[in-house]
Write a protein that holds these residues in place. Structure first.
Motif, mmCIF file in Angstrom:
data_model
loop_
_atom_site.group_PDB
_atom_site.id
_atom_site.type_symbol
_atom_site.label_atom_id
_atom_site.label_comp_id
_atom_site.label_asym_id
_atom_site.label_seq_id
_atom_site.Cartn_x
_atom_site.Cartn_y
_atom_site.Cartn_z
ATOM 1 N N UNK A 1 57.923 23.642 69.994
ATOM 2 C CA UNK A 1 57.129 24.327 71.011
ATOM 3 C C UNK A 1 55.717 24.566 70.496
ATOM 4 N N UNK A 2 55.622 25.012 69.237
ATOM 5 C CA UNK A 2 54.309 25.229 68.627
ATOM 6 C C UNK A 2 53.469 23.958 68.678
ATOM 7 N N UNK A 3 54.042 22.848 68.211
ATOM 8 C CA UNK A 3 53.299 21.589 68.169
ATOM 9 C C UNK A 3 52.933 21.101 69.565
ATOM 10 N N UNK A 4 53.849 21.241 70.505
ATOM 11 C CA UNK A 4 53.596 20.807 71.877
ATOM 12 C C UNK A 4 52.389 21.522 72.471
ATOM 13 N N UNK A 5 52.378 22.853 72.358
ATOM 14 C CA UNK A 5 51.286 23.642 72.944
ATOM 15 C C UNK A 5 49.971 23.381 72.222
ATOM 16 N N UNK A 6 49.992 23.388 70.893
ATOM 17 C CA UNK A 6 48.757 23.212 70.139
ATOM 18 C C UNK A 6 48.151 21.829 70.380
ATOM 19 N N UNK A 7 48.984 20.814 70.495
ATOM 20 C CA UNK A 7 48.470 19.481 70.789
ATOM 21 C C UNK A 7 47.907 19.386 72.199
ATOM 22 N N UNK A 8 48.600 19.982 73.158
ATOM 23 C CA UNK A 8 48.111 19.942 74.532
ATOM 24 C C UNK A 8 46.776 20.664 74.668
ATOM 25 N N UNK A 9 46.597 21.738 73.910
ATOM 26 C CA UNK A 9 45.352 22.493 73.974
ATOM 27 C C UNK A 9 44.313 21.995 72.971
ATOM 28 N N UNK B 1 56.227 27.274 78.974
ATOM 29 C CA UNK B 1 56.353 25.922 78.426
ATOM 30 C C UNK B 1 57.713 25.346 78.808
ATOM 31 N N UNK B 2 57.711 24.177 79.419
ATOM 32 C CA UNK B 2 58.958 23.501 79.745
ATOM 33 C C UNK B 2 59.424 22.728 78.520
ATOM 34 N N UNK B 3 60.679 22.909 78.160
ATOM 35 C CA UNK B 3 61.208 22.308 76.936
ATOM 36 C C UNK B 3 62.543 21.624 77.211
ATOM 37 N N UNK B 4 62.929 20.738 76.316
ATOM 38 C CA UNK B 4 64.214 20.055 76.428
ATOM 39 C C UNK B 4 65.273 20.819 75.649
ATOM 40 N N UNK B 5 66.518 20.397 75.796
ATOM 41 C CA UNK B 5 67.644 21.137 75.233
ATOM 42 C C UNK B 5 67.607 21.261 73.718
ATOM 43 N N UNK C 1 63.323 14.929 78.487
ATOM 44 C CA UNK C 1 63.480 15.603 79.768
ATOM 45 C C UNK C 1 63.513 17.107 79.544
ATOM 46 N N UNK C 2 62.784 17.835 80.368
ATOM 47 C CA UNK C 2 62.714 19.285 80.198
ATOM 48 C C UNK C 2 63.783 19.967 81.045
ATOM 49 N N UNK C 3 64.502 20.882 80.422
ATOM 50 C CA UNK C 3 65.577 21.586 81.108
ATOM 51 C C UNK C 3 65.450 23.097 81.013
ATOM 52 N N UNK C 4 64.577 23.575 80.121
ATOM 53 C CA UNK C 4 64.446 25.010 79.895
ATOM 54 C C UNK C 4 62.971 25.406 79.930
ATOM 55 N N UNK C 5 62.743 26.689 80.135
ATOM 56 C CA UNK C 5 61.377 27.220 80.117
ATOM 57 C C UNK C 5 61.314 28.398 79.153
ATOM 58 N N UNK C 6 60.321 28.383 78.262
ATOM 59 C CA UNK C 6 60.111 29.480 77.332
ATOM 60 C C UNK C 6 58.680 29.985 77.486
ATOM 61 N N UNK C 7 58.435 31.155 76.928
ATOM 62 C CA UNK C 7 57.087 31.718 76.919
ATOM 63 C C UNK C 7 56.552 31.652 75.496
ATOM 64 N N UNK C 8 55.273 31.313 75.363
ATOM 65 C CA UNK C 8 54.688 31.097 74.034
ATOM 66 C C UNK C 8 53.300 31.725 73.971
ATOM 67 N N UNK D 1 64.248 31.012 61.708
ATOM 68 C CA UNK D 1 63.492 29.905 61.124
ATOM 69 C C UNK D 1 62.877 29.078 62.239
ATOM 70 N N UNK D 2 61.760 28.396 61.965
ATOM 71 C CA UNK D 2 61.112 27.559 62.984
ATOM 72 C C UNK D 2 61.970 26.379 63.405
ATOM 73 N N UNK D 3 63.038 26.092 62.652
ATOM 74 C CA UNK D 3 63.925 24.990 63.003
ATOM 75 C C UNK D 3 65.000 25.409 64.005
ATOM 76 N N UNK D 4 65.034 26.690 64.377
ATOM 77 C CA UNK D 4 66.030 27.164 65.330
ATOM 78 C C UNK D 4 65.780 26.579 66.719
ATOM 79 N N UNK D 5 66.853 26.211 67.401
ATOM 80 C CA UNK D 5 66.753 25.700 68.764
ATOM 81 C C UNK D 5 66.402 26.844 69.711
ATOM 82 N N UNK D 6 65.460 26.594 70.604
ATOM 83 C CA UNK D 6 65.057 27.635 71.553
ATOM 84 C C UNK D 6 66.041 27.704 72.710
ATOM 85 N N UNK D 7 66.126 28.880 73.318
ATOM 86 C CA UNK D 7 67.002 29.092 74.465
ATOM 87 C C UNK D 7 66.146 29.321 75.699
ATOM 88 N N UNK D 8 66.718 29.020 76.842
ATOM 89 C CA UNK D 8 66.006 29.223 78.100
ATOM 90 C C UNK D 8 65.611 30.694 78.238
#
Length: 401
Positions: A69-77, A58-62, A33-40, A173-180
């Motif tokens: 986010x990288x994988x989500x966008x690259x796969x969608x495109x 990009x709508x993202x979950x908590x 479930x997506x709860x946050x939005x980030x720009x990529x 690091x790429x493992x950091x959780x993203x914030x809204x």
């Protein structure tokens, strides 16, 4: 042995930097479930090739990370990329079909100082020297499938990450959780492992002084979300095109960035719906049905709009300080006028300014010596909260001396 050691050392350095991406299953990402939005975005400004991925929302979950986010966008495109999972996560090596083969490395990068690193291996000390690449002198690109990534054009090249304008002094690091609201930018660094894009880096090199494009990136993503609709707005379209030029210019000044952001926001706020009065189509009359009887028949919208007359530019005269004075003929029924002036006849390159005002006289911004100022104008009025325009005037011009 020297080449093997050099490559092993370079990989070790890259692994410790922000070019590595933690791996999370793509199917899992989609299902959350997506709860946050980030720009990529994915950028290659250091070689003058613009974006791989233009700014998107990009709508993202908590619990999603930067790499998610990288994988989500690259796969969608459906953009392919290569990497290694030897360390338990995906180390990004290259993005396929990201290199056009035509480079335009800014002069500021070519002038960056050389760098030397020393290390010991099996009792011997090895020193490696690195020099800044230029359009004339670089290492070329040996990545397969027109890929762009590590070692492309320089031994200190690779993909770097910044969030909200910085890389947290290298601790990101790429493992950091993203914030809204985060603005995540993957940037191709051609030299200095991030120094050329203004980031702190493993080499400890002095980063170039680049403008903060966080707000600009977010504004572009806002437009791109509904780009087809926004591009119907002449003001937004012009402001957007100018903003893209500045965004993709590595060494744009902060003043340039702030100016196009202000212009873009102003254009967005002026109106959200734009139509030409000459192209407004009548609405279909609602016919009565057995279930609902209309009390009145809806009249075509064209009965409410009296077509505005075609605008006329009376004169364009040069005035002091490299500016031009535009005088136009008043049009009956018009609430105001939209001026468009440019240093090119097609209004697409060079200086392009759109100004909306109620005045029938306008002083332009400053032009360069011996440039021409081309002008056209159209009238507008508001009907049912929708701004409608008349036809553009004929183009007139004056040479600035």
């Amino acid at each position: 042995m020297r080449n093997t050691v050099k490559k092993a050392m370079a990989i070790a350095i890259a692994v410790s930097m922000t070019t590595s991406i933690a791996t999370v299953g793509y199917n899992k990402i989609q299902a959350q479930e997506t709860n946050k939005t980030v720009t990529f975005s994915v950028e290659k400004f250091t070689i003058g090739q613009g974006y791989v991925v233009e700014p998107v929302s990009v709508e993202v979950s908590d619990d999603m990370t930067i790499s998610d986010v990288f994988e989500k966008v690259m796969n969608e495109k459906e953009i392919k990329y290569t990497g290694s999972k030897d360390y338990g996560y995906l180390y990004l090596q290259s993005i396929e079909n990201a290199d056009t083969g035509i480079i335009d490395i800014p002069e500021e990068i070519a002038k960056m100082p050389s760098y030397e690193s020393s290390y010991e291996y099996e009792g011997e000390t090895y020193t490696t020297s690195y020099s800044a690449p230029s359009n004339e002198k670089n290492d070329g690109n040996t990545q397969p499938n027109n890929g762009l990534g590590e070692y492309s054009y320089n031994s200190m090249a690779g993909w770097m990450i910044s969030v909200n304008g910085d890389n947290d002094n290298g601790n990101l690091t790429p493992a950091d959780i993203v914030k809204d609201g985060d603005v995540i930018r993957y940037q191709f660094s051609v030299y200095g492992w991030g120094a050329d894009v203004g980031l702190s880096n493993y080499a400890g090199m002095e980063p170039l002084k680049v403008a903060d494009k966080t707000t600009l990136t977010k504004e572009l993503a806002k437009i791109n979300k509904n780009k087809a609709v926004w591009m119907n707005n002449e003001n937004v379209k012009t402001a957007y095109e100018n903003a893209i030029k500045v965004a993709t210019k590595l060494m744009a000044t902060q003043d340039e960035v702030d100016e196009v952001v202000a212009e873009l926001k102003k254009a967005e706020n002026e109106t959200t719906t734009v139509q030409d009065a000459t192209t407004v189509q009548p609405t279909t009359t609602i016919q009565p049905t057995t279930a609902v009887q209309p009390t009145t028949t809806i009249q075509p919208i064209t009965t409410e709009i009296q077509t505005l007359g075609k605008a006329t530019v009376n004169s364009v005269k040069k005035v002091k300080a490299g500016k031009a004075k535009i005088s136009i003929k008043k049009i009956a029924g018009a609430e105001g006028y939209q001026y468009k002036y440019s240093s090119t006849k097609n209004f697409k390159k060079g200086t392009v300014i759109v100004k909306t005002t109620k005045k029938n006289v306008l002083i332009t911004k400053k032009f360069k010596k011996n440039q021409k100022c081309y002008v056209k104008v159209r009238a507008y009025k508001t009907v049912n909260k929708v701004r409608v325009y008349g036809k553009w005037s004929k183009v007139k011009s004056v040479k600035i001396k």
